[in-house]
Motif scaffolding. Structure first.
Motif, PDB file in Angstrom:
ATOM      1  N   ALA A   1       0.513  -0.940   0.225  1.00 14.76           N
ATOM      2  CA  ALA A   1      -0.046  -0.243   0.210  1.00 14.76           C
ATOM      3  C   ALA A   1       0.737   1.076  -0.147  1.00 14.76           C
ATOM      4  O   ALA A   1       0.588   2.280  -0.740  1.00 14.76           O
ATOM      5  N   LEU A   2       2.122   1.102   0.667  1.00 15.27           N
ATOM      6  CA  LEU A   2       2.727   2.248   1.028  1.00 15.27           C
ATOM      7  C   LEU A   2       4.162   1.545   0.587  1.00 15.27           C
ATOM      8  O   LEU A   2       5.376   1.410   1.585  1.00 15.27           O
ATOM      9  N   PRO A   3       4.834   2.442  -0.782  1.00 12.49           N
ATOM     10  CA  PRO A   3       6.634   1.035  -0.848  1.00 12.49           C
ATOM     11  C   PRO A   3       7.506   1.893  -0.549  1.00 12.49           C
ATOM     12  O   PRO A   3       8.075   1.522   0.136  1.00 12.49           O
ATOM     13  N   GLN A   4       7.773   3.208   0.252  1.00 15.63           N
ATOM     14  CA  GLN A   4       8.582   3.765   0.388  1.00 15.63           C
ATOM     15  C   GLN A   4       8.299   3.277   2.615  1.00 15.63           C
ATOM     16  O   GLN A   4       9.473   3.517   2.690  1.00 15.63           O
ATOM     17  N   LEU A   5       7.797   2.291   2.719  1.00 18.62           N
ATOM     18  CA  LEU A   5       8.107   1.768   4.290  1.00 18.62           C
ATOM     19  C   LEU A   5       9.278   0.284   3.884  1.00 18.62           C
ATOM     20  O   LEU A   5       9.446   0.152   2.927  1.00 18.62           O
ATOM     21  N   GLY A   6       9.874   0.949   4.742  1.00 19.49           N
ATOM     22  CA  GLY A   6      10.927   0.114   5.326  1.00 19.49           C
ATOM     23  C   GLY A   6      10.738  -1.307   5.782  1.00 19.49           C
ATOM     24  O   GLY A   6       9.899  -1.769   5.931  1.00 19.49           O
ATOM     25  N   PRO A   7      12.128  -1.643   5.196  1.00 16.69           N
ATOM     26  CA  PRO A   7      11.691  -3.483   6.250  1.00 16.69           C
ATOM     27  C   PRO A   7      12.215  -3.365   7.196  1.00 16.69           C
ATOM     28  O   PRO A   7      11.147  -5.332   7.729  1.00 16.69           O
ATOM     29  N   THR A   8      12.063  -2.871   8.168  1.00 16.65           N
ATOM     30  CA  THR A   8      11.830  -3.330   9.360  1.00 16.65           C
ATOM     31  C   THR A   8      10.016  -3.606  10.104  1.00 16.65           C
ATOM     32  O   THR A   8      10.487  -3.480  11.409  1.00 16.65           O
ATOM     33  N   VAL A   9       9.716  -2.479   9.216  1.00 21.83           N
ATOM     34  CA  VAL A   9       8.171  -2.230   9.106  1.00 21.83           C
ATOM     35  C   VAL A   9       6.965  -3.900   9.119  1.00 21.83           C
ATOM     36  O   VAL A   9       7.447  -4.154   7.760  1.00 21.83           O
ATOM     37  N   ILE A  10       6.874  -4.864  10.160  1.00 18.83           N
ATOM     38  CA  ILE A  10       6.187  -5.386  10.392  1.00 18.83           C
ATOM     39  C   ILE A  10       4.997  -5.905  10.674  1.00 18.83           C
ATOM     40  O   ILE A  10       4.156  -6.746   9.452  1.00 18.83           O
ATOM     41  N   ALA A  11       4.327  -4.401  10.494  1.00 21.08           N
ATOM     42  CA  ALA A  11       2.548  -4.175  10.769  1.00 21.08           C
ATOM     43  C   ALA A  11       2.684  -3.089  10.765  1.00 21.08           C
ATOM     44  O   ALA A  11       3.185  -2.150  10.793  1.00 21.08           O
ATOM     45  N   ALA A  12       0.753  -2.709  10.345  1.00 22.49           N
ATOM     46  CA  ALA A  12       0.204  -1.671  10.672  1.00 22.49           C
ATOM     47  C   ALA A  12      -1.366  -1.189  10.194  1.00 22.49           C
ATOM     48  O   ALA A  12      -1.143  -2.236  10.396  1.00 22.49           O
ATOM     49  N   THR A  13      -1.625  -0.262  10.938  1.00 29.24           N
ATOM     50  CA  THR A  13      -2.896  -0.169  10.627  1.00 29.24           C
ATOM     51  C   THR A  13      -3.451   1.597  10.105  1.00 29.24           C
ATOM     52  O   THR A  13      -2.181   2.228   9.743  1.00 29.24           O
ATOM     53  N   TRP A  14      -3.766   1.222   9.299  1.00 33.55           N
ATOM     54  CA  TRP A  14      -4.539   1.907   8.164  1.00 33.55           C
ATOM     55  C   TRP A  14      -5.527   2.602   8.784  1.00 33.55           C
ATOM     56  O   TRP A  14      -6.549   1.933   9.140  1.00 33.55           O
ATOM     57  N   CYS A  15      -5.186   4.125   8.621  1.00 33.59           N
ATOM     58  CA  CYS A  15      -6.585   4.827   8.462  1.00 33.59           C
ATOM     59  C   CYS A  15      -7.178   5.877   8.187  1.00 33.59           C
ATOM     60  O   CYS A  15      -6.769   7.001   7.534  1.00 33.59           O
TER      61      CYS A  15
END
Length: 404
Positions: free
Chosen positions: A140-154
């Protein structure tokens, strides 16, 4: 006494909360005088990130000792979100409001669990969010780095330009007859007959009699309340922001971190603003607070880890701004027990809550019930003999039976 002005309400502090209160009171037909120690909107309200935090935020900024109560915030965030949606139409002005949506990211299993827990709270509060794993978040947001293992979207998250919001509120208030007096610090607040007499100005030559005083003085809120006889335990701090050079559109959403102090967004001018509540080096309520190099390094390093493309950008500037925090890190709004007609508003996430608190202050000034439950957010909890004061406040609130 000759030359004394009269008003239905005197507002102390022309930041975003004072301006919002002035707008609501003046539009309702009240005569409003706004007193500001300097230039309107140039202190905390002019140095904030301007984020609209609708999903739950990280519970502790760097250096913060007491976590805020995320679950308690959510009904307030939802109510504020509804009011932001129609704000530009209400004010008749653009404030660069962008409901661009936001991601709150996690980098550890424990932080992932926090996202799941907060998603349940958000669902219960009627705030739509979605929990994504790391791969789905990067899709959804390719700019996020590899350390991100989860996210919430609002989808409701976003931002507005703080340098436009406060002036738009003040302009609306002025069209309804409100009068703003910049560079007019308050010197005295005295009981006078059934109301208050406020003395202000460099030479103390501006005197206003009023039944209602609204203290929205930001980090000076406690000092102003003390003039009226209220000793409030406040914990003002200074936090800092960082801005990159301008870029073509590259980051379409607000990005925050659930476990560490981070917020990143690209504003209309093209700059990337990096914040998250990192502390400044000093808090100076007499001059300008100084930024911290340690916070600069920590904040930017975290931002580049979550959004790696930031590592190649040049910083344009950084700045510090004061924040009217409370010892329990919760918002502050209500009438001071024992001081009829003396209202206060400030505390955490004041920018997000500004439209809601402006309306709430009007209701309180009119002795009407507020649009949301604020019984536990009043100033009594920050005073000596808090239990007695809270009981007094609750009794006073029950007397208000006119619907706002």
């Amino acid at each position: 006494m000759s030359g004394v002005l009269t008003a239905d309400a005197v507002i102390v502090g022309a930041g975003v909360l004072g301006a919002a209160a002035a707008h609501h009171l003046a539009r309702a037909g009240h005569r409003v005088v706004i007193l500001e120690r300097g230039a309107p909107g140039r202190e905390g309200s002019g140095t904030t990130a301007g984020n609209l935090h609708i999903q739950a935020v990280h519970s502790q900024r760097p250096g913060q000792e007491v976590p805020l109560d995320n679950a308690r915030f959510l009904p307030l965030q939802r109510a504020a979100s509804e009011r932001w949606e129609t704000l530009e139409e209400e004010l008749g002005a653009s404030v660069e409001l962008r409901r661009s949506g936001g991601f709150t990211v996690a980098e550890t299993p424990g932080q992932h669990a926090e996202l799941v827990e907060k998603h349940a709270w958000e669902t219960g509060a009627g705030i739509p969010t979605e929990v994504l794993d790391g791969d789905a978040a990067r899709a959804a947001l390719p700019q996020l780095g590899p350390t991100v293992i989860a996210a919430t979207w609002c989808a409701l998250d976003g931002y507005a330009n703080p340098l436009k919001v406060t002036p738009a509120y003040l302009s609306s208030a002025a069209r309804s007859g409100a009068r703003t007096h910049p560079y007019s610090p308050v010197r005295r607040i005295d009981r006078h007959r059934e109301g208050w007499r406020v003395t202000a100005g460099r030479d103390g030559g501006l005197v206003v009699d009023t039944p209602v005083v609204v203290d929205t003085a930001g980090p000076w809120l406690g000092r102003v309340a003390a003039m009226a006889g209220a000793a409030l335990r406040m914990s003002p701090v200074a936090i800092q922001m960082h801005s990159t050079v301008r870029l073509p559109p590259i980051l379409p959403h607000l990005v925050q971190h659930i476990g560490e102090g981070l917020s990143v967004k690209q504003v209309a001018a093209g700059n990337l603003l990096i914040g998250g509540g990192w502390p400044a080096r000093t808090l100076d309520l007499e001059g300008r607070s100084l930024p911290s190099l340690a916070s600069l390094h920590g904040n930017v390093r975290l931002a580049a880890r979550v959004l790696p493309f930031l590592a190649d950008l040049r910083l344009l500037r950084m700045w510090a701004g004061p924040l009217a925090a409370t010892p329990d890190e919760m918002p502050l709004i209500g009438e001071v027990p024992g001081l009829p007609g003396f209202l206060v508003a400030g505390g955490t996430y004041a920018f997000t809550f500004a439209p809601l608190w402006g309306e709430t202050l009007r209701c309180l000034a009119e002795s009407k019930p507020p649009p949301v439950d604020i019984a536990d957010l009043g100033p009594g909890r920050l005073m000596d003999h808090a239990d007695h004061q809270a009981d007094h406040q609750a009794d006073h609130q029950e007397e208000r039976n006119t619907q706002c």
